[in-house]
Design a protein around this motif. Structure first.
Motif, PDB file in Angstrom:
ATOM      1  N   GLY A 377      47.329  35.075  58.536  1.00  0.00           N
ATOM      2  CA  GLY A 377      47.578  34.731  57.136  1.00  0.00           C
ATOM      3  C   GLY A 377      48.503  35.709  56.442  1.00  0.00           C
ATOM      4  O   GLY A 377      48.494  36.903  56.735  1.00  0.00           O
ATOM      5  N   GLN A 378      49.305  35.189  55.535  1.00  0.00           N
ATOM      6  CA  GLN A 378      50.195  36.020  54.741  1.00  0.00           C
ATOM      7  C   GLN A 378      49.873  35.785  53.278  1.00  0.00           C
ATOM      8  O   GLN A 378      49.809  34.653  52.820  1.00  0.00           O
ATOM      9  N   GLN A 379      49.682  36.855  52.568  1.00  0.00           N
ATOM     10  CA  GLN A 379      49.270  36.731  51.187  1.00  0.00           C
ATOM     11  C   GLN A 379      50.109  37.628  50.277  1.00  0.00           C
ATOM     12  O   GLN A 379      50.351  38.778  50.597  1.00  0.00           O
ATOM     13  N   THR A 380      50.553  37.083  49.170  1.00  0.00           N
ATOM     14  CA  THR A 380      51.337  37.864  48.230  1.00  0.00           C
ATOM     15  C   THR A 380      50.706  37.770  46.851  1.00  0.00           C
ATOM     16  O   THR A 380      50.433  36.664  46.374  1.00  0.00           O
ATOM     17  N   TYR A 381      50.470  38.903  46.233  1.00  0.00           N
ATOM     18  CA  TYR A 381      50.148  38.891  44.809  1.00  0.00           C
ATOM     19  C   TYR A 381      51.473  39.039  44.071  1.00  0.00           C
ATOM     20  O   TYR A 381      52.212  39.994  44.300  1.00  0.00           O
ATOM     21  N   ARG A 382      51.796  38.098  43.207  1.00  0.00           N
ATOM     22  CA  ARG A 382      53.037  38.175  42.437  1.00  0.00           C
ATOM     23  C   ARG A 382      52.660  37.978  40.979  1.00  0.00           C
ATOM     24  O   ARG A 382      52.153  36.941  40.592  1.00  0.00           O
ATOM     25  N   GLY A 383      52.820  38.989  40.185  1.00  0.00           N
ATOM     26  CA  GLY A 383      52.369  38.886  38.808  1.00  0.00           C
ATOM     27  C   GLY A 383      53.367  39.482  37.840  1.00  0.00           C
ATOM     28  O   GLY A 383      54.032  40.463  38.142  1.00  0.00           O
ATOM     29  N   LEU A 384      53.488  38.844  36.697  1.00  0.00           N
ATOM     30  CA  LEU A 384      54.396  39.345  35.665  1.00  0.00           C
ATOM     31  C   LEU A 384      53.587  39.801  34.459  1.00  0.00           C
ATOM     32  O   LEU A 384      52.703  39.087  33.998  1.00  0.00           O
ATOM     33  N   VAL A 385      53.891  40.989  33.969  1.00  0.00           N
ATOM     34  CA  VAL A 385      53.365  41.419  32.678  1.00  0.00           C
ATOM     35  C   VAL A 385      54.576  41.672  31.802  1.00  0.00           C
ATOM     36  O   VAL A 385      55.409  42.523  32.110  1.00  0.00           O
ATOM     37  N   LYS A 386      54.707  40.877  30.753  1.00  0.00           N
ATOM     38  CA  LYS A 386      55.881  40.987  29.903  1.00  0.00           C
ATOM     39  C   LYS A 386      55.426  41.350  28.500  1.00  0.00           C
ATOM     40  O   LYS A 386      54.591  40.658  27.915  1.00  0.00           O
TER      41      LYS A 386
END
Lengths: 490, 448
Positions: A377-386
């Motif tokens: 499995g490949q997992q990415t956390y991608r999050g934006l704080v603007k």
């Protein structure tokens, strides 16, 4: 006539068993509906006509369709996931509601392997029957339960119905809020959804009302599978509160591969929306064949001051997850939260996270994301704080932890932090590690088997998130994690 | 292909006008660079272009720069005093100076091609025997349009080649741009080739005048052999109207150590693209940096560490102080490949915003494909802490002194990691003389 019921499968189901009927798009009864594959303006008009929609709804769908069909409008490619290109003209965009007669007549007709999966998860018998697609009128208890709850909601003034019903019965509310958080031109999949959405849930909580029960799609039995392009809209008016539960823990095999849903939440002044998701759709088999593509746009808007939107998700299913439940913190002092446990096993890929857009003063956001990777499995956390220039005194705290089980998987963390106001405080931290050998040793030394020891540690790793879930959901989630991880250690 | 040339006719004209190169190594590299550029162009497309997400290269791509072939440094009339004012300088360092992209012997000191024992510290055309094989192997022109251009117009630079077990001491490389013939572009190229168990300390300074538009398109390649140790400093002090795009590529072999401190304060639009590959077991890498921006500056640090082998250790620590309407970008990536078990990697980016109009965009990412690793990262952004200021004021310090002390302390965490003492003192002095004022009203109740 082809019969296609909502089937439930276990993770051990082989691709041969599935591939026979597992293709792109809806598997519908073509003879009956004679609805062609592919998407065109005519198809959008037909969908709207079938659903007997008012003129403004059709116009909105067409606007979305025209935007979507522009040559320059393409799928986003930045996510860390790989899949063959999707032929959008090879999908059925309308399916007739399933007939109850197609399903098994009783639990005895259901695959025993499936029932075993249910009992592992501790799902009650009535629910097992419903999930396995046993004709609903055979499960009388559930129906009566649902009816009781509907009465309770009506008494409180809460509107909770399917999106199709809402368009017919509450057009003013739908027209006012539909697309107000996720505009039709938001992104490729959301635009597609806007043009062809099939159905979904609609909830409106009037001012000052605390919704007496936790809303679940479960209670709208006849709309249990509202198709591949779901559209959900929840509006919490001033000072109201609602908790909404989506999904269930059973390993659900959707009848289609591509799912492009849209969820919009609107919280007015002082309102609070708690949205919890358990997603355990078919993740593909052990060799990475098949599985659901879950490309979902979920976004909430804290429109009024002192409002709060909280997303909690436990994601263990789907071959590919592309999902970023977000909050626009527009009202002053509003609060956004995102709690997530995402698990990938075998060949699953997940690119998921959140966006917190701070606009109002003294807005606060908290992000806690736990990722578990196993198998390949490949997992990415991608999050934006603007943090926008207007967001004086805004605060964000982000924590992302990844746990790796096995040496063939991957865990990635890609935060985007955009700060345009010096009075804002933002902190981000993340760690990636494997299950600690010391902890394992400690547990094993006390007589806990290696597999149980792994589960205990992983469960502890996710504890903080499970606590955010309603109690019954939390129990199920923990059990689900265990089932999903079976066979990865020892 | 032709489309790229149509978009950049001035580069095509400059390439055609380049005198035929007699040295075969250079000729081969230039052709390779130009071929690559024709395929790549410059990274002006923003959509889906993650490495350039927050930085717009279009102003650089639009500008037509002059590329002088015939200028000789001697004509400029620069003296040693000018140099010492512009860059760190000491008697006991070996100094290599390039003026407008061309080696300036009168300003340089202690250099020689193939000295006793095989140590080479020399301008690029004189050192192709020592460095020709490595040039273009670490910073491939095929990877990036700016690197392709640098390779296509490669002319001069510094080659530092250290034989096994030797110590090169401190090498001070200064790339100085004058205001002649503007807007001008230079293509500095630095090569550090440290053989097994050798040591070197290299300072690269990029400097130029304010109020002059120019572009520095620099490429640095560093090969750190088995057990070798390289200490590297990169000082970006270009003029406030200048553009700077710097690409540094480091390849580390088994048990090698590489440390770098990058200080960025100059350039209107500056990019520091730093990539390190840990290609041997047990390699250690430390990348520290400090960026100071003011006015309408835009500084982009794009820092990558690639753990390809087990038992590697890396530390990435960048800090930013932002003032005025400036914008800073931090893009940090740590990749841990499947085989790189037992990797220990930490990544940190901290930002201090002094003005209500400054903006920081930070993207510290971890891409991890191995399980037995210890990796973490952190990022913060905020203003000077009001409680700390209050504490200092209650002990009799005025506001501006308190803020100076706090800003200095914030920067010192990076400056103090400079192991080379004279350089550390130089940098600290430079910093102290230009500490920006914090708008402290922001600490107390926000913007008015």
């Amino acid at each position: 006539m082809t019969t296609q019921t909502q089937r439930v499968i276990s993770r051990d189901t082989t691709s041969e068993e599935l591939n026979s009927d597992y293709k792109w798009g809806f598997t519908i009864d073509i003879e009956e509906e004679a609805f062609p594959k592919g998407l065109s303006e005519d198809v959008v008009r037909l969908i709207s006509a079938k659903k007997n929609e008012p003129e403004w709804m059709l116009e909105w769908r067409l606007k979305a369709y025209r935007f979507w069909s522009r040559q320059t409008y393409t799928e986003p490619t930045w996510a860390n996931v790989e899949f063959p290109p999707i032929d959008y003209q090879d999908i059925h965009y309308y399916a007739a509601p399933k007939s109850a007669d197609d399903g098994p007549k009783s639990l005895d007709e259901v695959d025993p392997e499936v029932l075993e999966a249910f009992s592992k998860l501790g799902i009650p018998l009535e629910e097992q029957a419903r999930l396995a697609g046993v004709a609903v009128d055979a499960v009388l208890d559930s129906v009566s339960v649902a009816t009781t709850y509907q009465e309770q909601l009506e008494k409180a003034g809460v509107i909770f119905c399917s999106m199709s019903e809402a368009i017919q019965n509450h057009p003013d509310l739908v027209q006012k809020y539909l697309g107000s958080v996720v505009p039709y031109a938001d992104n490729f999949y959301a635009t597609l959804n806007s043009a062809v959405f099939s159905d979904g849930s609609f909830a409106y909580i009037p001012p000052g009302v605390r919704c007496p029960i936790e809303l679940m799609t479960y209670f709208r039995i006849n709309q249990a599978d509202s198709g591949q392009f779901e559209r959900t809209l929840i509006v919490a008016d001033e000072g109201s509160y609602v908790s909404y539960l989506e999904g269930c823990t059973a390993p659900m095999r959707k009848s289609t591969q591509l799912h492009a849903a849209v969820v919009e939440l609107v919280a007015m002044e002082g309102a609070e929306i708690k949205y919890s998701t358990l997603q355990n759709w078919y993740p593909g088999d052990k060799d990475g064949q098949g599985g659901v593509y879950n490309f979902v746009t979920k976004r909430g808007k804290c429109a009024g001051a002192d409002s709060k939107i909280s997303w909690t998700q436990v994601e263990t299913g789907s071959a590919i997850t592309w999902k970023y439940p977000s909050v626009i913190l527009q009202g002053d002092n509003s609060v956004g939260e995102f709690y997530s446990v995402a698990l990938v096993n075998n060949w699953q890929q997940a690119d998921t996270g959140t966006k917190m857009i701070h606009v109002g003063k003294n807005t606060r956001s908290t992000i806690v994301a736990k990722g578990i990777s196993a198998g390949q499995g490949q997992q990415t956390y991608r999050g934006l704080v603007k943090i926008n220039p207007s967001a004086n005194g805004a605060k964000n705290f982000t924590q992302c932890d990844s746990l790796l089980v096995g040496d063939q998987c991957g865990a990635h963390t890609v935060p985007y932090i955009e700060v345009k106001n010096p009075t804002a405080q933002m902190e981000h931290e993340a760690t990636t590690s494997k299950v600690s050998d010391d902890q394992l040793f400690n547990l094993q030394q006390r007589g806990v088997g290696v597999e149980d020891a792994h589960f205990m540690i992983i469960n502890g790793f996710c504890r903080g998130i499970f606590q955010e879930l309603p109690f019954e959901f939390a129990m199920e989630a923990s059990q689900l994690l265990k089932v999903s991880l079976e066979g990865t250690v020892g | 292909m032709t489309q790229t040339i149509d978009t950049y006719p001035h580069y095509a004209a400059a390439y055609a006008a380049q005198a035929d190169e007699e040295l075969p190594t250079l000729r081969r590299l230039r052709t390779r660079g130009w071929d690559a550029f024709q395929n790549l162009g410059l990274p002006t497309a923003r959509r889906g272009n993650e490495p350039w997400k927050y930085t717009n290269a279009a102003p650089i791509a639009r500008e037509v720069f002059a590329f002088g072939h015939d200028l000789r440094a001697a004509d400029v009339g620069l003296t040693l005093a000018d140099l010492r004012a512009a860059a760190p300088w000491r008697d006991d360092w070996r100094t290599l100076v390039m003026v407008d992209g061309v080696f300036a012997p009168a300003l340089s000191d202690g250099i020689a091609a193939a000295q006793s024992g095989g140590l080479t510290i020399a301008p690029l055309p004189d050192a192709l025997d020592a460095g020709g094989a490595v040039l273009g192997s670490l910073a491939a022109p095929e990877d990036d349009g700016f690197t392709a251009l640098n390779t296509a117009f490669m002319r001069d630079g510094a080659v530092i080649s250290i034989p096994a077990g030797a110590d090169a001491g401190v090498v001070n490389v200064v790339y100085l741009t004058t205001g002649r013939e503007q807007p001008r572009v230079t293509y500095p190229r630095t090569l550090i080739d440290a053989a097994a168990n050798s040591r070197a300390t290299v300072i690269e300074t990029f400097v130029g005048p304010d109020d002059v538009r120019y572009l520095t398109n620099a490429v640095t390649e560093v090969k750190v052999g088995e057990g070798a140790s390289v200490e590297h400093y990169r000082l970006l002090t270009e003029g406030m109207d200048a553009y700077h795009v710097g690409v540094s590529r480091v390849l580390q072999h088994k048990d090698s150590a590489f440390s770098s401190v990058s200080i960025a304060r100059g350039a209107a639009l500056g990019r520091n693209d730093f990539g390190v590959k840990l290609a041997g077991t047990g390699a250690e890498c430390t990348l520290n940096g400090l960026y100071l921006t003011k006015g309408s500056q835009h500084i982009d640090n794009y820092i990558n560490i690639d753990h390809a082998e087990p038992y590697g250790t890396s530390r990435m620590f960048y800090k930013g102080i932002l003032d005025g309407r400036s914008r800073a970008v931090f893009g940090g990536n740590v990749t841990v490949r499947k085989d790189a078990q037992k990797t220990d990697a930490q990544q940190t980016d901290k930002n201090l915003l002094l003005s209500e109009y400054a903006e920081v965009d930070s993207k510290p990412s971890l891409l991890i494909y191995a399980d037995d690793v210890k990796c973490g990262h952190g990022a913060t952004a905020g203003h000077i802490d009001a409680d700390t200021v209050f504490y200092m004021r209650s002990r009799g310090l005025d506001l501006s002194t308190a803020s100076r002390i706090l800003i200095h302390a914030f920067a010192s965490e990076i400056i103090d990691t400079v192991a080379l003492e004279p350089l550390r003192e130089y940098l600290d002095e430079q910093f102290q003389s230009a500490i920006p004022d914090a708008n402290l009203s922001l600490s107390f109740g926000g913007r008015q």
